[in-house]
Design a protein around this motif. Sequence first.
Motif, short mmCIF file in Angstrom:
data_model
loop_
_atom_site.label_atom_id
_atom_site.label_comp_id
_atom_site.label_asym_id
_atom_site.label_seq_id
_atom_site.Cartn_x
_atom_site.Cartn_y
_atom_site.Cartn_z
N SER A 1 0.84 -1.18 0.00
CA SER A 1 0.00 0.00 0.00
C SER A 1 0.88 1.24 0.00
N ALA A 2 0.53 2.21 -0.82
CA ALA A 2 1.27 3.45 -1.06
C ALA A 2 2.46 3.25 -1.98
N GLY A 3 2.68 2.02 -2.46
CA GLY A 3 3.74 1.80 -3.42
C GLY A 3 3.42 2.43 -4.77
N ILE A 4 4.47 2.69 -5.53
CA ILE A 4 4.34 3.35 -6.83
C ILE A 4 4.86 2.40 -7.90
N VAL A 5 4.14 2.30 -8.99
CA VAL A 5 4.52 1.42 -10.08
C VAL A 5 4.30 2.12 -11.41
N THR A 6 5.29 2.06 -12.27
CA THR A 6 5.14 2.53 -13.65
C THR A 6 4.79 1.33 -14.53
N ILE A 7 3.71 1.46 -15.28
CA ILE A 7 3.20 0.37 -16.11
C ILE A 7 3.15 0.82 -17.56
N GLU A 8 3.82 0.07 -18.42
CA GLU A 8 3.74 0.34 -19.85
C GLU A 8 2.54 -0.40 -20.43
N THR A 9 1.83 0.24 -21.35
CA THR A 9 0.68 -0.38 -21.98
C THR A 9 0.79 -0.25 -23.50
N LEU A 10 0.25 -1.24 -24.19
CA LEU A 10 0.27 -1.27 -25.66
C LEU A 10 -1.15 -1.23 -26.18
N THR A 11 -1.34 -0.54 -27.28
CA THR A 11 -2.65 -0.48 -27.89
C THR A 11 -2.92 -1.73 -28.72
N HIS A 12 -4.16 -2.20 -28.69
CA HIS A 12 -4.48 -3.48 -29.35
C HIS A 12 -4.65 -3.39 -30.86
N PRO A 13 -4.93 -2.21 -31.48
CA PRO A 13 -5.02 -2.19 -32.95
C PRO A 13 -3.76 -1.71 -33.64
N ALA A 14 -2.59 -1.86 -33.01
CA ALA A 14 -1.36 -1.36 -33.62
C ALA A 14 -1.04 -2.05 -34.93
N ALA A 15 -1.60 -3.24 -35.16
CA ALA A 15 -1.36 -3.93 -36.43
C ALA A 15 -2.03 -3.24 -37.60
N ASP A 16 -2.88 -2.23 -37.33
CA ASP A 16 -3.41 -1.42 -38.43
C ASP A 16 -2.31 -0.71 -39.19
N ASP A 17 -1.20 -0.42 -38.50
CA ASP A 17 -0.04 0.22 -39.13
C ASP A 17 1.21 -0.20 -38.36
N LEU A 18 1.68 -1.41 -38.63
CA LEU A 18 2.83 -1.95 -37.91
C LEU A 18 4.08 -1.09 -38.08
N GLU A 19 4.23 -0.49 -39.23
CA GLU A 19 5.42 0.31 -39.50
C GLU A 19 5.54 1.46 -38.52
N ARG A 20 4.44 2.13 -38.26
CA ARG A 20 4.45 3.29 -37.39
C ARG A 20 4.32 2.94 -35.90
N MET A 21 3.58 1.90 -35.57
CA MET A 21 3.22 1.67 -34.18
C MET A 21 3.93 0.49 -33.51
N VAL A 22 4.63 -0.34 -34.28
CA VAL A 22 5.27 -1.52 -33.69
C VAL A 22 6.74 -1.65 -34.07
N GLN A 23 7.07 -1.41 -35.32
CA GLN A 23 8.40 -1.70 -35.84
C GLN A 23 9.50 -1.02 -35.01
N GLY A 24 10.50 -1.79 -34.60
CA GLY A 24 11.63 -1.28 -33.84
C GLY A 24 11.43 -1.31 -32.34
N ASP A 25 10.23 -1.52 -31.88
CA ASP A 25 9.91 -1.56 -30.45
C ASP A 25 9.89 -3.03 -30.03
N GLU A 26 10.96 -3.49 -29.35
CA GLU A 26 11.09 -4.91 -29.07
C GLU A 26 9.95 -5.45 -28.22
N GLY A 27 9.49 -4.65 -27.25
CA GLY A 27 8.37 -5.09 -26.44
C GLY A 27 7.11 -5.29 -27.26
#
Length: 540
Positions: free
Chosen positions: A46-72
């Motif tokens: 309780s009172a702990g702090i966490v940074t959470i990365e999130t990814l959008t689910h329709p990124a495959a609509d444009d893989l070049e712009r939204m996914v390419q080069g991002d290993e995660g």
Amino acid sequence: MTLALAQTSAGKVPAPPSYRHLPANADTVRWGCFSTTLTPRVEIDSAGIVTIETLTHPAADDLERMVQGDEGAESVYLWTTDRKGVDRRGAGSTDPAVCKVGSGDGRGVHILTGPVHGRGAKPGDVLELRILDCVPRPGANPDFAGKSFGSNAAAWWGYHYNDMPGGSKREVITIYRVDATGDKSRAKAVCNFRWGPQTDPFRVTRPTIDYPGGPVDHALTDFTFNVLKGIRIPIRPYFGTLGVAPAEADFVDSVPPSHTGGNVDKWPIGKGAIMYSPVSVEGALVSVGDPHASQGDSELCGTAIECSLAGTFQSILHKKADLAGTPLQEMDRPMLETRVEWVVQGFSGPNHLGALGATAQADIYGKPSVDDAMRDAFAKTRRFLTTTKGLTEDDAHSPMSVGVDFGITPVADRNWGAHAIVPCHREEGHLLGPRLIGARPPPFPNDGPARGGACGGSACRKDAPGTWPIYSAARAMRRPSLSPMPGLLCPRTDRRGPARPTAAPSPKPGAGRSGRSPAVAAPGMPRIRRKAPVRAPRAS
């Protein structure tokens, strides 16, 4: 909330609080469902702090712009002829003999990071999640350095779909550019295209958007550029899905929101806001996803500007035994607090998982109703006022009519929603008079007195004396931060706009590949080190 409860929260906060970082990759996310069966990816006090990365689910609509080069992101979106990076996509069956459109059957579409286990959380407790930071995830493709992108689908589940001019039904995808350097605070359309039948790597042809994450073959689409000329959309990043795990089923579809939160899709769930959720299972099991750069209240066409984000959260646990006599003692639904308002959320099915039985997750899709959602929002708002202000039910009706704004949020999730905006300004004369919570307690990092006027002044850029440094999501990802943006909720003023994080010290070296690092704890002002891709100089 009462001042006594706020002081109780403040007393639970250590100095400094513990900090964790949870990257987004194929090991830390699942696609389309909440679940009580998953191993927590990180644990916090309780009172702990966490940074959470999130990814959008329709990124495959444009893989070049939204996914390419991002290993995660690449690890999550991997889909070849023999395997997927994340196989299960939805709460449905994974048995090939049973599922109809793919593993998980697409019964749930959002990429959710987590779960995060809250130490000591038990059913009946209330979890308070403070959103300290919320920033777009910059693209890793050097051709688009310094930019983020998002996708908006005017899709078959949108409210508009059965009212197309001329009766010609179609799905249209619009790609937006979101500046991730802080130079601008708006999104601009890059191009759009009509969805045509797409064949995924498993050789299944999909005439409509019926299964998440399938790569779009743009050789089969016609891009139209220079669309939406002269239109700029103010960005207000927020998390469309934020909640704790329901107890009613092992796997729960992420699309319909429920009594534990989830896909609420209310745009103020961004920086500076606080979400309260009733705990249903041990550890609460918090998941975050469905990140948006911007969205209107209705999400009318089916989606927002779906754009990957990172957020920094502080979790405060309110034990059931401490709730008596406070407004949280009857908290059986999600509630949102901002600096200037309480947001009471109603749904067509307030607790569809409990009310509709074994077939609830399928049945709720046939029960969208604005009337039912409005009735639920009204009932919850009346209960909120009688609980927090001591009004009788008869007394509560008048201020609800003359001082509360009701609206629709959203009509894209099948369990349609309506919300009530209850003002909570400090000045006397507003509906709730002085804020229910009293003065904001000290645990909100960098929540010092305003020393520069509106957001963007010195109060929003510097640490106030005696406060902690800001825990920045952008810093945790080793990515540039955003300057103040209109339309966000500032934790230090009653104006809208986020704070700019302060400069960070050099990170300590850490092991692991970018996007694949395990969640780690670190003292002080920590950041996980991630190997950055080689990028070209940022274009002016």
